[in-house]
Design a protein around this motif. Structure first.
Motif, PDB file in Angstrom:
ATOM      1  N   TYR A 144       0.851  -1.191   0.000  1.00  9.63           N
ATOM      2  CA  TYR A 144       0.000   0.000   0.000  1.00  9.63           C
ATOM      3  C   TYR A 144       0.889   1.244   0.000  1.00  9.63           C
ATOM      4  O   TYR A 144       1.938   1.271   0.640  1.00  9.63           O
ATOM      5  N   PRO A 145       0.480   2.304  -0.720  1.00  9.76           N
ATOM      6  CA  PRO A 145       1.411   3.400  -1.002  1.00  9.76           C
ATOM      7  C   PRO A 145       1.695   4.361   0.144  1.00  9.76           C
ATOM      8  O   PRO A 145       2.594   5.188   0.024  1.00  9.76           O
ATOM      9  N   ASN A 146       0.937   4.295   1.235  1.00 10.68           N
ATOM     10  CA  ASN A 146       1.222   5.190   2.353  1.00 10.68           C
ATOM     11  C   ASN A 146       0.697   4.568   3.632  1.00 10.68           C
ATOM     12  O   ASN A 146      -0.054   3.585   3.619  1.00 10.68           O
ATOM     13  N   ASP A 147       1.102   5.148   4.749  1.00 10.49           N
ATOM     14  CA  ASP A 147       0.734   4.595   6.048  1.00 10.49           C
ATOM     15  C   ASP A 147      -0.766   4.609   6.298  1.00 10.49           C
ATOM     16  O   ASP A 147      -1.309   3.717   6.956  1.00 10.49           O
ATOM     17  N   ILE A 148      -1.459   5.634   5.799  1.00 11.64           N
ATOM     18  CA  ILE A 148      -2.897   5.709   6.016  1.00 11.64           C
ATOM     19  C   ILE A 148      -3.587   4.499   5.404  1.00 11.64           C
ATOM     20  O   ILE A 148      -4.334   3.780   6.068  1.00 11.64           O
ATOM     21  N   GLN A 149      -3.327   4.246   4.140  1.00  8.57           N
ATOM     22  CA  GLN A 149      -3.964   3.109   3.482  1.00  8.57           C
ATOM     23  C   GLN A 149      -3.454   1.775   4.030  1.00  8.57           C
ATOM     24  O   GLN A 149      -4.203   0.800   4.123  1.00  8.57           O
ATOM     25  N   ARG A 150      -2.198   1.755   4.404  1.00  9.85           N
ATOM     26  CA  ARG A 150      -1.611   0.524   4.961  1.00  9.85           C
ATOM     27  C   ARG A 150      -2.300   0.143   6.277  1.00  9.85           C
ATOM     28  O   ARG A 150      -2.636  -1.029   6.513  1.00  9.85           O
ATOM     29  N   ASN A 151      -2.536   1.113   7.116  1.00  5.17           N
ATOM     30  CA  ASN A 151      -3.162   0.830   8.409  1.00  5.17           C
ATOM     31  C   ASN A 151      -4.650   0.506   8.276  1.00  5.17           C
ATOM     32  O   ASN A 151      -5.188  -0.300   9.041  1.00  5.17           O
ATOM     33  N   ILE A 152      -5.323   1.119   7.308  1.00  6.23           N
ATOM     34  CA  ILE A 152      -6.709   0.749   7.031  1.00  6.23           C
ATOM     35  C   ILE A 152      -6.766  -0.722   6.607  1.00  6.23           C
ATOM     36  O   ILE A 152      -7.636  -1.481   7.048  1.00  6.23           O
ATOM     37  N   ALA A 153      -5.828  -1.129   5.765  1.00  2.00           N
ATOM     38  CA  ALA A 153      -5.788  -2.519   5.295  1.00  2.00           C
ATOM     39  C   ALA A 153      -5.502  -3.485   6.439  1.00  2.00           C
ATOM     40  O   ALA A 153      -6.136  -4.546   6.545  1.00  2.00           O
ATOM     41  N   LYS A 154      -4.566  -3.140   7.288  1.00  2.00           N
ATOM     42  CA  LYS A 154      -4.244  -4.007   8.428  1.00  2.00           C
ATOM     43  C   LYS A 154      -5.450  -4.172   9.349  1.00  2.00           C
ATOM     44  O   LYS A 154      -5.715  -5.266   9.862  1.00  2.00           O
ATOM     45  N   ALA A 155      -6.176  -3.070   9.559  1.00  2.78           N
ATOM     46  CA  ALA A 155      -7.340  -3.133  10.436  1.00  2.78           C
ATOM     47  C   ALA A 155      -8.430  -4.013   9.837  1.00  2.78           C
ATOM     48  O   ALA A 155      -9.117  -4.749  10.554  1.00  2.78           O
ATOM     49  N   LEU A 156      -8.600  -3.962   8.522  1.00  4.26           N
ATOM     50  CA  LEU A 156      -9.591  -4.803   7.861  1.00  4.26           C
ATOM     51  C   LEU A 156      -9.272  -6.284   8.070  1.00  4.26           C
ATOM     52  O   LEU A 156     -10.144  -7.082   8.426  1.00  4.26           O
ATOM     53  N   ILE A 157      -8.013  -6.657   7.864  1.00  5.88           N
ATOM     54  CA  ILE A 157      -7.617  -8.055   8.038  1.00  5.88           C
ATOM     55  C   ILE A 157      -7.748  -8.461   9.503  1.00  5.88           C
ATOM     56  O   ILE A 157      -8.186  -9.564   9.824  1.00  5.88           O
ATOM     57  N   ALA A 158      -7.399  -7.552  10.414  1.00  6.86           N
ATOM     58  CA  ALA A 158      -7.486  -7.860  11.843  1.00  6.86           C
ATOM     59  C   ALA A 158      -8.924  -8.101  12.291  1.00  6.86           C
ATOM     60  O   ALA A 158      -9.162  -8.814  13.272  1.00  6.86           O
ATOM     61  N   ALA A 159      -9.896  -7.538  11.564  1.00  8.79           N
ATOM     62  CA  ALA A 159     -11.291  -7.725  11.934  1.00  8.79           C
ATOM     63  C   ALA A 159     -11.748  -9.164  11.738  1.00  8.79           C
ATOM     64  O   ALA A 159     -12.749  -9.582  12.319  1.00  8.79           O
ATOM     65  N   GLY A 160     -11.032  -9.932  10.910  1.00  9.20           N
ATOM     66  CA  GLY A 160     -11.370 -11.342  10.712  1.00  9.20           C
ATOM     67  C   GLY A 160     -12.773 -11.522  10.179  1.00  9.20           C
ATOM     68  O   GLY A 160     -13.159 -10.913   9.190  1.00  9.20           O
ATOM     69  N   ASP A 161     -13.548 -12.380  10.849  1.00  6.93           N
ATOM     70  CA  ASP A 161     -14.894 -12.719  10.389  1.00  6.93           C
ATOM     71  C   ASP A 161     -15.988 -11.930  11.091  1.00  6.93           C
ATOM     72  O   ASP A 161     -17.174 -12.209  10.893  1.00  6.93           O
TER      73      ASP A 161
END
Length: 452
Positions: free
Chosen positions: A382-399
């Motif tokens: 991901y090209p910057n920290d903002i988008q990178r952290n949004i992506a990490k949070a999505l994966i961390a949400a799981g199911d």
């Protein structure tokens, strides 16, 4: 039982809202070096695809502008690996109607990306959709959580690959406009209204609203309703088990009217908002230095792709904060698009296999304005920290997620331009004092669409 096949989902409050609150507001680009991967790199592909020399495929989606352009880069990589030729077919909402016309004419696309919950169910019911082949299913099993896999399932059969997701509970803001007005990112709805008043008094309208696109207005309502009424009521309204004349809807519309009812808060006033389409709502917020058309714009992580069309830089000029808490907890609404094969061809299944892989998602993620539910994607792309952290949070949400309300509804109510919820909320934007009239219209349209 919730319907399968939705594209927008409501994720757990704690996993995403907490992560967003900690990481979004002041992130910069971070300087993370991108790993090597597809499209011009020397890294070995992680997914093997068949050779399809001479095969011609069509892919339909409602994407336009940079979103379409970035997806075409993914398709170009598929062409390079397989020898197939792929044409992008721009679709219109409601996509089920668009596809029905294509199919009736004997020319369906090979693959479609469906943006409404009812669209996959309708495609299966109409016998348009093809079940996933073993190769695509294997990529799905390797790269996706059970929740995302279930979303692409109808009955006991897998049909779809959730290629794209989105966190739709974000408010992006012009850092210079906030600084000039002495405003800090708000954490509650009350603080948001206070900030809007300060911004507008400083000479910069507070919010750019994409009122010409009714789907953005459903997102405004859903974030307020989820936070204010809570998840149980949210689920009941989503299934039309309570009526739109319920007091909880009255309360949410009244709250939304606190923002929409202030002409000075809206870029161009109500008439300007109603004529503003989503891309312009973003670009006009990030042009004009510290005197833009508006200081804030509400929508998902995909806003970044439209910011890229301006001179503003995400993480510096363009910052973001989570949608403020209206009730006890801040809301988080997420979404995406599910890829489905409409032809029983080897090429269509190969493309679904590719779209279910980290290889495809990483190409798109590098461009910005894209979020993948694929847990095998390296966050560093991901090209910057903002988008990178949004992506990490999505994966961390799981199911732990719920369906977006408008996308659970029949398309006639929750997904059709100029009709149903989209039109009722546009009328509300024009006249926010008419809460009762809006509720009555919403209930009448919902009852007709749901058949009760």
């Amino acid at each position: 039982m919730r319907r399968h096949g939705t594209s927008r989902t409501t994720l757990t409050w704690t996993a995403l809202a907490a992560a967003a609150a900690l990481t979004l507001g002041a992130c910069g680009d971070g300087g993370t070096e991108e790993p090597q991967g597809p499209e011009g790199s020397t890294a070995a592909p992680r997914v093997q695809l068949p050779k399809l020399p001479g095969e011609k495929l069509e892919v339909a989606a409602v994407w336009t502008g940079p979103e379409q352009e970035n997806f075409i880069k993914v398709l170009k990589e598929f062409e390079k690996r397989t020898g197939a030729s792929v044409t992008f077919v721009p679709a219109q909402d409601p996509i089920v109607t668009f596809l029905g016309t294509k199919i009736a004419g004997g020319a369906p696309p090979d693959v479609a990306l469906l943006p409404q919950v009812g669209a996959l169910a309708a495609a299966v019911e109409n016998k348009w959709a093809q079940p996933l082949g073993p190769e695509a299913a294997a990529q799905l099993d390797a790269n996706y959580s059970d929740g995302w896999k279930k979303l692409g399932t109808v009955g006991d059969t897998r049909y779809g690959v959730y290629y794209k997701a989105a966190n739709k509970s974000l408010i992006w803001y012009n850092a210079k406009a906030f600084e000039a007005a002495g405003v800090k990112p708000p954490k509650t709805w009350k603080e948001l209204i206070t900030a809007a008043d300060t911004l507008s008094a400083s000479g910069t309208p507070a919010v750019s609203v994409a009122g010409a696109d009714g789907w953005t207005l459903t997102d405004w309502f859903e974030n307020i309703y989820l936070s204010q009424a809570g998840p149980e009521k949210y689920d009941q309204l989503a299934k039309h088990r309570i009526k739109w004349t319920d007091d909880s809807v009255k309360q949410a519309l009244t709250t939304l009217g606190e923002l929409f009812g202030r002409k000075d808060f809206l870029a161009g006033g109500p008439s300007g908002a109603l004529s503003t389409e989503f891309p312009k709502s973003v670009t006009q917020t990030f042009t004009g230095g510290d005197r833009p058309a508006a200081a804030m714009v509400f929508e998902g992580d995909f806003v970044a792709v439209n910011i890229a069309q301006t001179q503003a830089k995400v993480g510096e000029d363009a910052l973001v904060f989570p949608f403020p808490a209206v009730g006890a907890k801040a809301p988080v609404v997420s979404g995406g698009d599910v890829a489905v094969a409409l032809k029983p061809s080897k090429g269509a299944q190969a493309l679904l296999t590719f779209l279910a892989s980290a290889d495809a998602a990483e190409i798109h993620a590098r461009q910005g304005g894209f979020l993948s539910p694929n847990k095998a994607v390296d966050p560093a792309v991901y090209p910057n920290d903002i988008q990178r952290n949004i992506a990490k949070a999505l994966i961390a949400a799981g199911d732990d997620f719920r369906f977006d309300m408008s996308d659970q509804a029949p398309a006639a109510f929750g997904g059709t331009p100029g009709a149903g919820e989209w039109k009722a909320l546009q009328d509300f934007l024009a006249n926010p004092s008419d809460v009762a009239g809006t509720q009555a219209k919403l209930e009448a349209d919902a009852a007709k669409a749901y058949g009760n």
